[in-house]
Structures are given as C-alpha cells and as structure tokens.
Design an enzyme around this catalytic site. Structure first.
Site, PDB file in Angstrom:
ATOM      1  N   LYS A 163      43.180  42.355  27.611  1.00  0.00           N
ATOM      2  CA  LYS A 163      41.895  41.254  26.947  1.00  0.00           C
ATOM      3  C   LYS A 163      42.331  40.611  26.083  1.00  0.00           C
ATOM      4  O   LYS A 163      41.983  41.983  25.202  1.00  0.00           O
ATOM      5  CB  LYS A 163      41.098  41.873  27.775  1.00  0.00           C
ATOM      6  CG  LYS A 163      40.747  41.937  29.867  1.00  0.00           C
ATOM      7  CD  LYS A 163      40.935  40.629  30.239  1.00  0.00           C
ATOM      8  CE  LYS A 163      40.839  40.865  31.745  1.00  0.00           C
ATOM      9  NZ  LYS A 163      41.338  39.570  32.724  1.00  0.00           N
ATOM     10  N   ASP A 188      45.478  38.199  28.061  1.00  0.00           N
ATOM     11  CA  ASP A 188      44.615  37.304  29.270  1.00  0.00           C
ATOM     12  C   ASP A 188      43.273  36.763  28.679  1.00  0.00           C
ATOM     13  O   ASP A 188      42.519  37.509  28.251  1.00  0.00           O
ATOM     14  CB  ASP A 188      44.270  38.085  30.384  1.00  0.00           C
ATOM     15  CG  ASP A 188      43.378  37.067  31.407  1.00  0.00           C
ATOM     16  OD1 ASP A 188      43.294  35.694  31.102  1.00  0.00           O
ATOM     17  OD2 ASP A 188      43.056  37.892  32.808  1.00  0.00           O
ATOM     18  N   GLU A 213      48.266  34.781  28.659  1.00  0.00           N
ATOM     19  CA  GLU A 213      47.652  34.375  30.698  1.00  0.00           C
ATOM     20  C   GLU A 213      46.321  33.680  30.234  1.00  0.00           C
ATOM     21  O   GLU A 213      45.229  33.143  28.911  1.00  0.00           O
ATOM     22  CB  GLU A 213      46.977  35.376  31.637  1.00  0.00           C
ATOM     23  CG  GLU A 213      46.104  35.380  32.751  1.00  0.00           C
ATOM     24  CD  GLU A 213      46.166  36.606  33.161  1.00  0.00           C
ATOM     25  OE1 GLU A 213      46.574  37.116  33.021  1.00  0.00           O
ATOM     26  OE2 GLU A 213      45.588  36.120  34.052  1.00  0.00           O
ATOM     27  N   ASP A 238      45.447  31.097  35.524  1.00  0.00           N
ATOM     28  CA  ASP A 238      44.915  31.988  36.712  1.00  0.00           C
ATOM     29  C   ASP A 238      43.750  31.472  36.464  1.00  0.00           C
ATOM     30  O   ASP A 238      44.180  30.260  37.604  1.00  0.00           O
ATOM     31  CB  ASP A 238      44.542  33.081  35.684  1.00  0.00           C
ATOM     32  CG  ASP A 238      43.482  33.895  36.185  1.00  0.00           C
ATOM     33  OD1 ASP A 238      42.724  33.419  37.183  1.00  0.00           O
ATOM     34  OD2 ASP A 238      43.027  35.010  36.061  1.00  0.00           O
ATOM     35  N   LYS A 262      45.694  34.459  43.124  1.00  0.00           N
ATOM     36  CA  LYS A 262      43.847  34.958  43.605  1.00  0.00           C
ATOM     37  C   LYS A 262      43.711  35.151  44.831  1.00  0.00           C
ATOM     38  O   LYS A 262      43.123  33.315  44.590  1.00  0.00           O
ATOM     39  CB  LYS A 262      42.837  35.293  42.241  1.00  0.00           C
ATOM     40  CG  LYS A 262      43.362  35.993  41.405  1.00  0.00           C
ATOM     41  CD  LYS A 262      42.418  35.910  39.950  1.00  0.00           C
ATOM     42  CE  LYS A 262      42.002  36.749  38.856  1.00  0.00           C
ATOM     43  NZ  LYS A 262      41.052  36.548  37.297  1.00  0.00           N
TER      44      LYS A 262
HETATM   45  O1  OSB Z   1      40.958  36.786  34.306  1.00  0.00           O
HETATM   46  O2  OSB Z   1      42.283  37.859  35.705  1.00  0.00           O
HETATM   47  C1  OSB Z   1      41.299  37.728  35.248  1.00  0.00           C
HETATM   48  C2  OSB Z   1      38.663  39.770  36.795  1.00  0.00           C
HETATM   49  C3  OSB Z   1      38.414  39.710  37.138  1.00  0.00           C
HETATM   50  C4  OSB Z   1      37.564  38.805  36.374  1.00  0.00           C
HETATM   51  C5  OSB Z   1      38.770  38.529  35.969  1.00  0.00           C
HETATM   52  C6  OSB Z   1      40.241  37.799  36.000  1.00  0.00           C
HETATM   53  C7  OSB Z   1      39.857  40.052  35.919  1.00  0.00           C
HETATM   54  C8  OSB Z   1      41.339  40.654  36.048  1.00  0.00           C
HETATM   55  C9  OSB Z   1      41.365  42.056  36.072  1.00  0.00           C
HETATM   56  O3  OSB Z   1      41.862  40.295  34.752  1.00  0.00           O
HETATM   57  C10 OSB Z   1      42.229  42.872  35.606  1.00  0.00           C
HETATM   58  C11 OSB Z   1      41.293  43.344  35.021  1.00  0.00           C
HETATM   59  O4  OSB Z   1      40.815  44.969  35.254  1.00  0.00           O
HETATM   60  O5  OSB Z   1      41.485  43.923  33.777  1.00  0.00           O
HETATM   61 MG    MG Z   2      43.312  36.229  33.738  1.00  0.00          MG
END
Ligand code: OSB
Ligand code: MG
Length: 368
Positions: A163, A188, A213, A238, A262
């Site tokens: 993240k 991400d 991402e 995403d 998703k």
């Molecule tokens: O942006 O992919 C995302 C989890 C909740 C909401 C959005 C996202 C995610 C994740 C899941 O990134 C993966 C994780 O557990 O890091």
């Molecule tokens: Mg994501």
C-alpha cells in the site's frame, strides 16, 4: 430455478489489527451477506463495500438498503436461469455494483450447489490451485515492513503488494527495492494521486515495479491513459473498473496494462467473467482482488481466480491474517507456499458460522 427467499445481513467484522491504506485506517470491515433459497437449497453471497464510502461511492449500510428495497424484490418468485438473467433483472438500478454483487454471488453459489458442482468448475476454471500473493498495508516504520517482507519472501510468496500513500511513499519504496533488488513488487495507491504527481511516478518508474495499481482518481480513465503514456511500468486499474463497459473503454484508451477484477466492484461473478473474457481476447492480463471479505466472499474470489487469464497472484489471504476467527467456515488457508486451492465441495465451499453471524450482524431482513 425459482428464487423463493432472500435473507440479507449487514455485518461488522473486527480485524486482528487495523488495515491502513490511502483511503483510511480501519479496525472493522463492514460487509453484506446474502442467503438465497430455491426449494430446499441455499446459496451464499457476500460483498464488502466497507462502512464508509472511501474506496468507492458505495458503503455497507447503503448496499443493504439498495438490496432490500430495490434489487431483491425483482428476484423473489422469479425463475432465474443464468447469471445474465440476474443482471438483466437488476439493471434498473444504476451503478451500485457491490449491492448487485451480493445477489449475483449468492445466485452462483446456489446454482452450483443445486448441480452439486464446485463453483470453480461451474465458472469454467481450469485448475483449482492458484497463486496468491502477500500484501502489506501502511506500517509503523519501514523497518517493520522490511522485516515482514523478509518473512513473506522466506515463506515463498511470489509477489508482494505494498500500500502506498502520501507519507508512506518513495522513501519507503526505495528502501524496499534496495533491500530486495529482485523481488516481484507492486504498489497500490488507492487513487491518492493526480497528474500533478507525474514526477514522482517517473521516479517510481525506475524501481522496476511489476505494476502501479490505481494511482489516480477512483473513477478516472483519461488521466490514467495520459499517465500510462509517460511510464514504462504498466498501470493496473482497480477502482476505475466497475463494469464491462469501463474495462472496454480502459483497453481502448490504453489506460492500463493490467486489470484487477473484484467480484464485488464489478457487480458480481457474471460481470467478472465477462471482463475476464474481454481482457483475454484483447491480450490484457488480469488478477483477482478482494475486499477482506469473510471466507464466503473470499471463496468466490478463489473460484474466479481459476480462470485462465488470471496470471498474477491473487489478493486472497489466509483468514487468520485478518480475522480470528473468520465469520465463515472453513477459513481460507494456503494449500502450498503462495498457493490456494478452490473447494471441491458443491458451491463456493464456505458459509457463515451461525453463531458468529448472529454476533456480528447489525441489520438483517428476511424477504419472501
Ligand atoms: O485496493 O485492492 C484494494 C482491500 C480492501 C479494499 C481495497 C483494496 C484492498 C486490498 C486487499 O488491497 C489486499 C490487501 O489485503 O492488502
Ligand atoms: Mg487496489
């Protein structure tokens, strides 16, 4: 099959530790579960838009109302033969893919259970065993992250997702790359940036990320196309991909090199499969994401991930990473290092533990 009854549950699932991303810090995940009955058979679906509209414009309490008042009434008493039939009956509601997904997933689980088939087979999966990745949210310190990554790499995870948000950004990533020069890593951004940050992305472009991402706004395609044209690292969309049309437009605009799918964000498995097939035809690789659903939602994600154009390890995790215990049974678990295997029992293979469901339910409605 005729849909005889639908139960909708809004639940709050406490996390083992806060999940920290560019869209906030969460200690509880708000999710919506649907139980759909046809004759004597039940199917379960789940969609986790979370409690606050911070990832997408949807949120769990809103999805609950949309399902209860506008979507489920269009299915009750109806004979629904295919996933496409479900989507047609829900099309009068604009948007709201997470709300639609809970019903769509329940229909697929029900259809699979009625045919006594594993869901992954009904979806057209090739092999029930798939690659899953390791993901890390924002941590207290870069040292904590480096230590945790070390453990994940030693455990055999084939890729790591980090993240990324203002304050937990280039310095963190540079330190990670220095320490792990060859690891497959991607970031991400959860839509925390704008085109004004192009200089930063050009620096990231030198760090050999597998992908970047969702750097820009949650519903944007055009700015992503403009950014992609200036980077060699592929972007992955995403948040922006909420329908088959958005996927088609993203590909047409060259807004990304990867698409994350998703089931919740695209309105269910029916649309997830359609997007998968579109991308496969266009030569755009995909991977499966999740929203920290309980094992019901995660099992649907796992069944989806068995389709052939999902070629990057999925965001599907052992339950114990987030929940002790998981709302649903059996918990998600690795079948080998960096691997998970879709259930071979009929349907998605999971359902809520009745006691835990009752404890965590904020709102429930039984519709006939
Ligand atoms: O942006 O992919 C995302 C989890 C909740 C909401 C959005 C996202 C995610 C994740 C899941 O990134 C993966 C994780 O557990 O890091
Ligand atoms: Mg994501």
């Amino acid at each position: 099959m005729r849909i005889d009854a639908i139960d909708v549950y809004r639940v709050a699932m406490p996390l083992v530790y806060p999940f920290r991303t560019a869209f906030g810090d969460n200690e509880v995940i708000d999710s919506v579960l649907v139980r759909m009955r046809s004759g004597g058979v039940y199917g379960w679906g789940e969609s986790a838009p979370w409690g606050v509209p911070g990832y997408s414009p949807e949120f769990a309490a809103g999805a609950f109302v949309i399902i209860r008042d506008f979507l489920a009434p269009r299915l009750l008493g109806e004979d629904v033969q295919t996933g496409a039939d479900i989507q047609i009956r829900l099309a009068h509601v604009k948007g709201n893919p997470f709300a639609k997904a809970a019903l769509d997933l329940a229909w697929w689980d029900l259809a699979a259970r009625r045919q006594a088939k594993p869901l992954w087979q009904l979806l057209g999966g090739a092999d029930p065993e798939v690659d899953v990745g390791a993901d890390f949210g924002v941590m207290e310190s870069v040292d904590d992250l480096l230590r945790t990554m070390e453990t994940a790499l030693a455990a055999g995870f084939k890729r790591t997702k980090l993240k990324f948000r203002p304050g937990w950004d280039l310095d963190m990533l540079t330190a990670v790359r220095r320490r792990f020069p060859d690891a497959v890593i991607h970031i991400d951004c959860n839509s925390a940036y704008t085109l004004a940050d192009v200089d930063m992305f050009q620096q990231i472009d030198q760090l050999g990320m597998a992908m970047i991402e969702q750097p820009l706004m949650h519903d944007d395609l055009l700015d992503h196309a403009a950014l992609q044209a200036q980077l060699k690292t592929p972007l992955c969309l995403d948040e922006s991909i909420t329908s088959l049309d958005k996927a088609r437009q993203a590909i047409q605009l060259r807004a990304c090199g990867w698409i994350n799918i998703k089931p919740g964000r695209v309105g269910g498995l029916t649309n997830a499969i359609a997007i998968h097939d579109l991308c496969q035809g266009a030569g755009v690789p995909c991977w499966v994401g999740g929203m920290l659903e309980s094992a019901v939602g995660a099992s649907h994600c796992l069944a989806l991930a068995t389709l052939p154009n999902f070629i990057y390890p999925a965001d599907i995790f052992p339950s114990e990473r987030f929940y002790k215990p998981d709302l649903s049974e059996p918990p998600m678990a690795l079948s080998a290092p960096s691997r998970m295997t879709a259930s071979n029992t009929p349907g998605c293979g999971a359902e809520p533990d009745p006691m835990r469901l009752e404890q965590r339910t904020l709102e429930h409605v039984h519709l006939v």
